[in-house]
Design a protein around this motif. Structure first.
Motif, PDB file in Angstrom:
ATOM      1  N   LEU A 470       4.106  18.237  47.990  1.00 35.52           N
ATOM      2  CA  LEU A 470       4.697  17.574  46.823  1.00 35.52           C
ATOM      3  C   LEU A 470       4.140  16.164  46.674  1.00 35.52           C
ATOM      4  O   LEU A 470       3.768  15.740  45.572  1.00 35.52           O
ATOM      5  CB  LEU A 470       6.219  17.516  46.979  1.00 35.52           C
ATOM      6  CG  LEU A 470       6.972  16.725  45.904  1.00 35.52           C
ATOM      7  CD1 LEU A 470       6.813  17.382  44.542  1.00 35.52           C
ATOM      8  CD2 LEU A 470       8.443  16.590  46.276  1.00 35.52           C
ATOM      9  N   GLY A 471       4.073  15.414  47.780  1.00 36.83           N
ATOM     10  CA  GLY A 471       3.540  14.056  47.720  1.00 36.83           C
ATOM     11  C   GLY A 471       2.108  14.017  47.237  1.00 36.83           C
ATOM     12  O   GLY A 471       1.732  13.144  46.439  1.00 36.83           O
ATOM     13  N   VAL A 472       1.284  14.953  47.688  1.00 37.45           N
ATOM     14  CA  VAL A 472      -0.112  15.020  47.240  1.00 37.45           C
ATOM     15  C   VAL A 472      -0.174  15.304  45.745  1.00 37.45           C
ATOM     16  O   VAL A 472      -0.966  14.695  45.006  1.00 37.45           O
ATOM     17  CB  VAL A 472      -0.879  16.093  48.039  1.00 37.45           C
ATOM     18  CG1 VAL A 472      -2.267  16.334  47.424  1.00 37.45           C
ATOM     19  CG2 VAL A 472      -1.011  15.675  49.495  1.00 37.45           C
ATOM     20  N   ASP A 473       0.681  16.222  45.272  1.00 38.79           N
ATOM     21  CA  ASP A 473       0.705  16.547  43.841  1.00 38.79           C
ATOM     22  C   ASP A 473       1.068  15.325  43.011  1.00 38.79           C
ATOM     23  O   ASP A 473       0.427  15.035  41.987  1.00 38.79           O
ATOM     24  CB  ASP A 473       1.702  17.680  43.598  1.00 38.79           C
ATOM     25  CG  ASP A 473       1.607  18.260  42.188  1.00 38.79           C
ATOM     26  OD1 ASP A 473       2.084  17.602  41.240  1.00 38.79           O
ATOM     27  OD2 ASP A 473       1.036  19.353  42.040  1.00 38.79           O
ATOM     28  N   ILE A 474       2.096  14.586  43.441  1.00 41.61           N
ATOM     29  CA  ILE A 474       2.508  13.391  42.701  1.00 41.61           C
ATOM     30  C   ILE A 474       1.406  12.334  42.746  1.00 41.61           C
ATOM     31  O   ILE A 474       1.100  11.685  41.736  1.00 41.61           O
ATOM     32  CB  ILE A 474       3.811  12.818  43.303  1.00 41.61           C
ATOM     33  CG1 ILE A 474       4.955  13.816  43.170  1.00 41.61           C
ATOM     34  CG2 ILE A 474       4.188  11.490  42.636  1.00 41.61           C
ATOM     35  CD1 ILE A 474       6.170  13.468  44.023  1.00 41.61           C
ATOM     36  N   ALA A 475       0.794  12.170  43.918  1.00 43.08           N
ATOM     37  CA  ALA A 475      -0.231  11.141  44.075  1.00 43.08           C
ATOM     38  C   ALA A 475      -1.480  11.427  43.246  1.00 43.08           C
ATOM     39  O   ALA A 475      -2.191  10.492  42.860  1.00 43.08           O
ATOM     40  CB  ALA A 475      -0.605  11.010  45.546  1.00 43.08           C
ATOM     41  N   ASN A 476      -1.749  12.692  42.965  1.00 39.49           N
ATOM     42  CA  ASN A 476      -2.956  13.058  42.209  1.00 39.49           C
ATOM     43  C   ASN A 476      -2.695  13.328  40.734  1.00 39.49           C
ATOM     44  O   ASN A 476      -3.640  13.567  39.976  1.00 39.49           O
ATOM     45  CB  ASN A 476      -3.609  14.286  42.840  1.00 39.49           C
ATOM     46  CG  ASN A 476      -4.282  13.976  44.161  1.00 39.49           C
ATOM     47  OD1 ASN A 476      -4.713  12.845  44.386  1.00 39.49           O
ATOM     48  ND2 ASN A 476      -4.384  14.969  45.031  1.00 39.49           N
ATOM     49  N   ALA A 477      -1.435  13.303  40.307  1.00 39.14           N
ATOM     50  CA  ALA A 477      -1.102  13.624  38.911  1.00 39.14           C
ATOM     51  C   ALA A 477      -1.610  12.542  37.958  1.00 39.14           C
ATOM     52  O   ALA A 477      -1.674  11.356  38.313  1.00 39.14           O
ATOM     53  CB  ALA A 477       0.410  13.783  38.764  1.00 39.14           C
ATOM     54  N   ALA A 478      -1.952  12.954  36.747  1.00 38.66           N
ATOM     55  CA  ALA A 478      -2.437  12.001  35.747  1.00 38.66           C
ATOM     56  C   ALA A 478      -1.338  11.039  35.315  1.00 38.66           C
ATOM     57  O   ALA A 478      -1.591   9.856  35.054  1.00 38.66           O
ATOM     58  CB  ALA A 478      -2.989  12.753  34.539  1.00 38.66           C
ATOM     59  N   GLU A 479      -0.084  11.529  35.247  1.00 37.39           N
ATOM     60  CA  GLU A 479       1.045  10.717  34.792  1.00 37.39           C
ATOM     61  C   GLU A 479       2.028  10.496  35.939  1.00 37.39           C
ATOM     62  O   GLU A 479       2.204  11.357  36.806  1.00 37.39           O
ATOM     63  CB  GLU A 479       1.772  11.415  33.632  1.00 37.39           C
ATOM     64  CG  GLU A 479       0.895  11.693  32.412  1.00 37.39           C
ATOM     65  CD  GLU A 479       0.481  10.427  31.685  1.00 37.39           C
ATOM     66  OE1 GLU A 479       1.248   9.444  31.753  1.00 37.39           O
ATOM     67  OE2 GLU A 479      -0.592  10.423  31.067  1.00 37.39           O
TER      68      GLU A 479
END
Length: 495
Positions: A470-479
């Motif tokens: 989850l943290g990786v997804d948030i850290a790599n998200a455009a927004e």
């Protein structure tokens, strides 16, 4: 086909990093910080400092950047131990209902965040629940002495403090035996909440049997005010509360937070941060050296706190190790935060949120981890899912990793107000979207039996991997994550 192969290639470093989060490491690290030698990691204590130093050494070994003071991983906050001078503290009501309230017989101080001095203000009766919509302008309550129902949670209490009253009188309804214990406890030396500034408002509890006749002479009915369903402020015209409050310092001390930073790989997004947080303190030991939170059982007097929150503390370190080994690193930067003072009242996280290592506006999310080493094998509660789009992101990430066999679910204990009871709340009140990962309490909660041998390290490793993904997804998200507007209005704006 080429696009699919490129996707697999991009995912490979993340998968390899996740696999470094192991049950063996979790078991070993919990065995260190929840060992009897750490004596329950009370705030403050030499043993808590030892745990902080251990975590700092781990972050240094991983090559993380220090986020504490003076180029170190530690952020310290001051803690004073103070004692109410009961025999010199007294309260008077003047104007239509002259009466003197004696300390212990009629009133006690609810907290100790005040200096010795004389405090006075016009009395205002607040009827109804403190979480309700206030009829009228809250600015009119500044400098007043407010009589109110007890707050149901930390959010309601902080709302009252934000009105800047001179004092707050909560109605004491405890039976005689409980009241006597409260009086005795209030006059012992106590740690002062370091996150609150010292000074007004002075917060006290006045017994309902002492307060009701006074309000009756002022034309008010206390029971009607207590049972009202809407929040309303009623000035008690001409009546003032005068308070002689006396307190003395007994000891000065401090406690640590541990802060480390992994810089992001994107030249722009690296100026935004995802926080992984957990509290490393527990309730200490029973007996004269204890602070009252631990009870002995037979010869065992140490509350080890393996699950609460050794499990969350170790999960943050495990996630840090996984992320530090990734190449490329996540686009946004990551803060790994281990706080103290949670058991005393969220002290360390409140201090960090008021004195952050980076601008608080640059923190896009806090993923807080508390007690994830026990109970169900295949389920983790994520409190706060409904308040931002982090809930939808978590559901998507969880569905993308069926190999974890770990289903994130909504808060199943809404009446317990867990949203306001752990360190994520201090981020939420500052406008940072949060999720709080929690497996619930159990019979060993705050007992000497919360020991390392009872941790389900295999289950915890899967929970930690889910939070890592989850943290990786948030850290790599455009927004950056977005609040639910109604939740933002209620939690952040206080409306």
């Amino acid at each position: 086909m080429l696009a699919f192969l490129l996707l697999l290639q991009a995912q490979a470093p993340v998968q390899r990093a996740a696999q470094t989060i192991s049950s063996e490491d979790i078991r070993r690290r919990i065995g260190i910080i929840a060992d009897d030698s750490m004596r329950g990691r009370d705030t403050p204590s030499p043993e808590l400092d030892k745990v902080a130093q251990y975590i700092a050494r781990e972050y240094r070994r991983l090559g993380l950047k220090p986020g504490g003071e003076n180029g170190s991983f530690l952020q310290r906050y001051s803690i004073d131990r103070v004692q109410v001078v009961a025999e010199s503290s007294v309260a008077f009501i003047h104007g239509g209902a002259d009466v003197t309230f004696s300390y212990g017989t009629d009133f006690v101080f609810v907290d100790n965040s005040f200096d010795s001095g004389d405090y006075a203000g016009d009395l205002v009766l607040l009827s109804g629940p403190l979480g309700g919509t206030l009829a009228g302008d809250s600015a009119s309550l500044a400098g007043k002495m407010l009589i109110a129902n007890r707050p149901r949670n930390r959010g309601e209490f902080q709302r009252v403090l934000a009105w800047k009253p001179q004092g707050v009188v909560f109605v004491g309804t405890a039976p005689d035996s409980v009241w006597r214990r409260n009086v005795e406890r209030s006059t012992r030396p106590q740690l002062r909440d370091p996150s609150r500034s010292v000074g007004p408002p002075v917060v006290l509890a006045v017994r309902a049997v002492s307060l009701q006749p006074v309000l009756g002479r002022l034309g008010q009915d206390l029971s009607v005010a207590q049972n009202a369903t809407t929040l309303e402020a009623k000035p008690l015209t001409g009546a003032q509360l005068h308070l002689h409050a006396r307190i003395q310092a007994v000891e000065r001390n401090s406690a640590p937070n541990v802060v480390s930073i992994l810089e992001g790989s994107d030249p722009t997004l690296k100026n935004e941060y995802v926080v992984f947080s957990a509290h490393m303190d527990h309730v200490g030991v029973a007996g004269p050296r204890g602070s009252g939170g631990c009870r002995a059982k037979g010869a065992d007097s140490i509350c080890n706190g393996a699950d609460d929150d050794g499990s969350g503390t170790v999960a943050v370190v495990e996630i840090a190790e996984a992320l530090a080994g990734m190449n490329p690193r996540p686009k946004r930067s990551i803060i790994f935060l281990n706080v103290s003072g949670e058991e005393k009242g969220l002290w360390g996280s409140e201090y960090f949120s008021d004195h952050p290592a980076v601008p608080i506006s640059s923190i896009v999310a806090d993923l807080n981890i508390d007690m994830i080493g026990r109970n169900w094998k295949d389920t983790i509660v994520a409190i706060g899912k409904e308040h931002s789009d982090l809930g939808a992101t978590l559901n998507r990430v969880g569905a993308a990793h069926p190999e974890l066999n770990m289903r994130p679910i909504d808060d199943i204990w809404p009446d317990e107000n867990f949203y306001f009871r752990s360190d994520h709340y201090n981020f939420a009140r500052k406008g940072v979207p949060i999720l709080f990962f929690f497996s619930g309490t159990h019979a060993d909660y705050h007992q000497v039996s919360d020991s390392p041998d009872k941790i389900d390290a295999e289950k915890e490793s899967r929970v930690a991997r889910l939070i890592f993904y989850l943290g990786v997804d948030i850290a790599n998200a455009a927004e950056r994550p977005k609040w639910n507007p109604d939740s933002y209005k209620r939690i952040v704006s206080g409306n």
